[in-house]
Write an enzyme that holds these catalytic residues in place. Structure first.
Site, PDB file in Angstrom:
ATOM      1  N   LYS A  15       0.843  -1.206   0.000  1.00 41.92           N
ATOM      2  CA  LYS A  15       0.000   0.000   0.000  1.00 41.92           C
ATOM      3  C   LYS A  15       0.882   1.261   0.000  1.00 41.92           C
ATOM      4  CE  LYS A  15      -3.727  -2.552   2.106  1.00 41.92           C
ATOM      5  NZ  LYS A  15      -4.480  -2.979   3.284  1.00 41.92           N
ATOM      6  N   GLN A  40      -4.740  -1.488   9.459  1.00 42.14           N
ATOM      7  CA  GLN A  40      -4.602  -2.822   8.863  1.00 42.14           C
ATOM      8  C   GLN A  40      -5.280  -3.870   9.751  1.00 42.14           C
ATOM      9  OE1 GLN A  40      -3.149  -3.466   5.786  1.00 42.14           O
ATOM     10  NE2 GLN A  40      -3.855  -5.562   6.057  1.00 42.14           N
ATOM     11  N   ASP A  67     -11.159   2.752   4.000  1.00 40.62           N
ATOM     12  CA  ASP A  67     -11.529   1.337   3.858  1.00 40.62           C
ATOM     13  C   ASP A  67     -13.043   1.177   3.748  1.00 40.62           C
ATOM     14  OD1 ASP A  67      -9.637  -0.566   3.469  1.00 40.62           O
ATOM     15  OD2 ASP A  67      -9.193  -0.902   5.592  1.00 40.62           O
TER      16      ASP A  67
END
Ligand code: NAP
Length: 301
Positions: free
Chosen positions: A52, A96, A119
């Site tokens: 990422k 994460q 997200d």
């Protein structure tokens, strides 16, 4: 068989994002910023975070990484998120998952400012998606949608797979993939069946569908008995087996059928990080628009 080349479609989308970031930089002197948070040392999570950060760099997006110890409490994580929420350089925050103690993952995600929730997992964004009337509504309201599902819709659009009026079976009902994907298909006027581990007659349901999307997490679970000729099969699964990486669809079993399909690897996978970049850009634009609305006359983007 028509193979959907997720790698190529993803590269094209990343180039488009990079060009938009360059344009914004030229016009405003600013670039979007993404904060990544990794709790603990899980090797797979470290690899994902590394990819990422690299993707951000390649697209011209600034990234700010934060590592926390594996035994961090939910208060420790909340304190960092609070700081990042208040930081004007940060447009997106990515925590994460899974956390080493994943029992408080939802609480942690809920601390993220919905405007920075790249997200798309915050209840505010998930709720807006559920309330959206159609795909224009999602675009106009700049809703931050979970990355894998929005990547799948992008793949379908770019591959000219018609959704409107088609029957789609989504196997899996997770908040990360199955549920948001079903909402996106619905917004694109598909008739959606959400299947899960308690679904009866899964084979028959899938066999009658125009689009079958497998997000189960079970290697090669779906074979030719589940898919009709002419259908589109999207494989979300990423399963590590003794023979290597494979999806939820048994590729060997379906490869001679007259279908459109995503491979694993090289199908859905590359789109997920791409849509994270896209969401970071969307968050930047959305936040700047909100700032301009608060200060009329000071349009920055
Ligand atoms: P998850 O949270 O474990 O959800 C799995 C879903 O599959 C559940 O809804 C479960 O039903 C359903 N299921 C399990 N066994 C089934 C069966 N025998 N028949 C029908 N449905 C069944 O997984 P996830 O996070 O959604 O991920 C799914 C897969 O996608 C995994 O392989 C994951 O690694 C992969 N993934 C890939 C990407 C990517 O970037 N390509 C991103 C995210 C996830 P119940 O709800 O009834 O338990």
């Amino acid at each position: 068989m028509i193979l959907i080349d997720g790698k190529k479609i993803s590269e094209e989308k990343r180039l488009e994002i990079k060009q938009k970031v360059e344009k914004i930089k030229l016009e405003t002197g600013k670039v979007p910023g993404l904060a990544t948070i990794l709790v603990g040392e899980d090797p797979a999570s470290k690899v994902y975070i590394g990819s990422k950060i690299k993707a951000c760099r390649d697209a011209g997006i600034r990234s700010f990484h934060h590592s926390l110890a594996a035994d961090s409490s939910k208060e420790d994580i909340a304190a960092l998120i609070k700081k990042l929420n208040a930081d004007p350089e940060i447009d997106g925050i990515l925590l994460q998952l899974p956390l080493p103690d994943n029992s408080f993952a939802d609480e942690c995600v809920n601390n993220i400012d919905p405007a920075k929730d790249v997200d798309g997992l915050h209840p505010y964004n998930a709720g807006l998606l559920n309330l959206s009337k159609n795909r224009n509504d999602i675009t106009e309201k700049n809703i931050l949608v979970s990355c894998t599902p929005s990547g799948i819709i992008h793949l379908l659009q770019k591959s000219n797979v018609q959704m409107e009026g088609k029957t789609a079976v989504v196997i899996g009902r997770s908040n990360l993939v199955g549920k948001p994907l079903s909402m996106l298909l619905l917004a694109n006027n598909a008739t959606v069946i959400m299947a899960h581990s308690k679904t009866k007659n899964l084979k028959e349901l899938c066999k009658s569908a125009d689009i079958v999307i497998a997000a189960i997490g079970k290697p090669k679970f779906i074979n030719k008995d589940f898919i009709k000729d002419g259908a589109c099969a999207i494989d979300v699964g990423i399963n590590r087996t003794a023979e290597g990486l494979c999806g939820d669809i048994d590729f060997e079993s379906v490869k001679d059928m007259d279908i459109t399909i995503t491979p694993v690897p090289g199908g859905v996978g590359p789109m997920t990080i791409t849509m994270l970049l896209d969401n970071t850009l969307k968050a930047f634009v959305g936040r700047k628009a909100a700032q301009c609305a608060a200060k009329p006359g000071r349009l920055e983007v």
